[in-house]
Design an enzyme around this catalytic site. Structure first.
Site, short mmCIF file in Angstrom:
data_model
loop_
_atom_site.label_atom_id
_atom_site.label_comp_id
_atom_site.label_asym_id
_atom_site.label_seq_id
_atom_site.Cartn_x
_atom_site.Cartn_y
_atom_site.Cartn_z
N ASP A 143 -5.94 -6.72 5.36
CA ASP A 143 -7.11 -6.23 4.63
C ASP A 143 -7.97 -7.41 4.18
OD1 ASP A 143 -8.89 -4.66 3.23
OD2 ASP A 143 -7.44 -3.92 1.75
N ASP A 158 -11.88 -9.03 5.80
CA ASP A 158 -13.10 -9.22 5.02
C ASP A 158 -13.53 -10.69 5.06
OD1 ASP A 158 -12.98 -6.50 4.22
OD2 ASP A 158 -13.69 -6.96 2.21
N LYS A 203 4.08 -14.85 5.07
CA LYS A 203 4.34 -15.79 3.97
C LYS A 203 5.87 -15.87 3.80
CE LYS A 203 2.79 -18.27 0.42
NZ LYS A 203 1.95 -19.48 0.50
N TYR A 263 0.81 -1.22 0.00
CA TYR A 263 0.00 0.00 0.00
C TYR A 263 0.84 1.28 0.00
CZ TYR A 263 -4.12 -2.94 0.67
OH TYR A 263 -5.11 -3.87 0.52
N ASP A 294 -1.99 -18.15 3.61
CA ASP A 294 -2.95 -18.95 2.84
C ASP A 294 -3.64 -19.99 3.73
OD1 ASP A 294 -0.39 -20.02 2.95
OD2 ASP A 294 -0.40 -20.76 0.89
MG MG Z 1 -10.78 -3.72 2.81
#
Ligand code: MG
Ligand code: NAI
Length: 347
Positions: A243, A247, A180, A130, A219
């Site tokens: 992020d 969700d 990871k 980001y 994962d």
């Molecule tokens: Mg989001």
């Protein structure tokens, strides 16, 4: 004495849910200092009108006049728009709100949820992919796009400290580091090792000795989240993984419209529902306002107004448990305004 709160509804359903928080905060009476609201501009719609997504004035007022803020959601386009940059990503950086705290928990009996989920995603909020350092070039076989992923020791350490502190104050005291490092051994490796090193820092003084630290590749963490979400307590992750994980976790408890967050730094806090601007339902008056009311509660708790925060949370949980007045994302038929009114009644 008053509490000055900057309100940045931005786009889409952000404009429909921010008023919910405003009314809920006003209903708290003497539990908090008298709230004073300042409406602030930002967003993609504002950008299309003015050419800027985050006016300097908004940042300035937040810095100078506000004790805290609430952000709605922004409709960032999926294609490159020259001159546009997401105002929420910019605000997190401008105000150095380095931690994004996203609690996900079930409130039985809500038919759409898995029982006994009680976890918090602690998302690093300022770097990783980001930083948006992307470029496009012409290669021998066509276009080549590159993005830089930045992981620093400083940001990893402070998000690690935030996560350990949170874990320490929860009953189970578990912390799972998400990474990871098996593939990205340098970037995720630095994140993992720095977070792991937090208990050994001089200023930790052994206080994290009772936090059980685990780790999981991102994962398989998603797999596990769906199979046995109850194993997770606090999960700390670099920006992008955090992020996505939050969700995903939202699906466990019935709706993204329930999940709150706070963006917090050392001297400012901004509440924000985890969801986006939901263009598929925007303008219909059916957005779930509960994530935003819960975000206001998280913001209050961060500022030390626990009584007010608890009252908001209790009211929201009661509305969910009774199951009578719910928006369509939770299987109900009620409008945003009806849910807001119901929460106000409980408060
Ligand atoms: Mg989001
Ligand atoms: P989204 O979170 O807006 O929506 C995903 C799904 O969840 C949709 O079906 C939506 O109707 C539903 N949903 C979300 N919040 C809800 C609520 N409060 N009540 C009922 N249903 C709700 O994610 P999507 O569709 O991927 O992105 C839409 C836009 O939002 C994009 O432009 C994206 O850039 C932006 N976005 C902004 C964020 C922010 O402002 N922090 C975060 C995520 C996305």
């Amino acid at each position: 004495e008053s509490l000055t709160i900057g309100l940045i509804p931005a786009d889409g359903i952000g404009r429909e849910v921010i008023p919910a928080a405003r009314h809920a905060l006003e209903a708290l009476g003497s539990d908090i200092p008298k709230p004073e609201f300042i409406d602030l501009l930002a967003g993609f719609e504002y950008f299309t009108r003015t050419g800027t997504a985050l006016p300097e004035e908004t940042v300035q007022i937040l810095r100078q006049d506000c004790d805290c803020a609430l952000f709605g959601s922004v409709s960032s386009p999926s294609r490159k728009v020259v001159g546009y940059s997401s105002p929420i990503v910019a605000l997190r950086k401008e105000l150095d709100l380095y931690a994004n705290i996203r609690p996900v928990f079930s409130v039985a009996p809500n038919p759409g949820e898995q029982p006994n989920v009680d976890l918090v995603v602690v998302r690093e909020n300022t770097e990783c992919l980001y930083v948006k350092d992307e470029n496009l070039s012409e290669g021998p076989h066509g276009k080549e796009a590159r993005a830089t992923r930045l992981i620093t020791e400083r940001a990893s350490r402070r998000i690690g400290q935030t996560a350990f502190e949170l874990a320490l104050n929860r009953p189970r005291k578990h912390l799972t580091i998400i990474h990871k490092s098996n593939v990205l051994s340098i970037t995720d490796g630095l994140f993992r090792e720095t977070v792991r090193g937090v208990p050994g820092l001089p200023d930790s003084n052994g206080k994290y000795d009772h936090v059980a630290v685990m780790e999981q590749l991102v994962d398989s963490a998603v797999y596990r989240l769906f199979r046995e979400p109850q194993v997770f307590d606090v999960m700390v992750a670099p920006n992008l993984y955090g992020d996505i994980l939050s969700d995903a976790a939202a699906a466990l408890v019935g709706s993204l419209g329930l999940i709150p967050s706070v963006n917090q730094g050392d001297d400012f806090v901004m509440g924000e529902p985890v969801h986006g601007s939901a263009p598929d339902i925007a303008g219909k008056g059916i957005a779930n306002p509960l994530a935003t009311i819960r975000s206001a509660a998280l913001m209050l708790r961060q500022l030390g107004y626990d009584t007010g925060a608890n009252r908001l949370d209790k009211a929201v949980n009661q509305v969910i448990r009774e199951g009578q007045i719910l928006t369509p994302d939770l299987g109900g038929t009620s409008k945003t305004q009806e849910v807001i009114d119901e929460v106000l009644k409980k408060i």
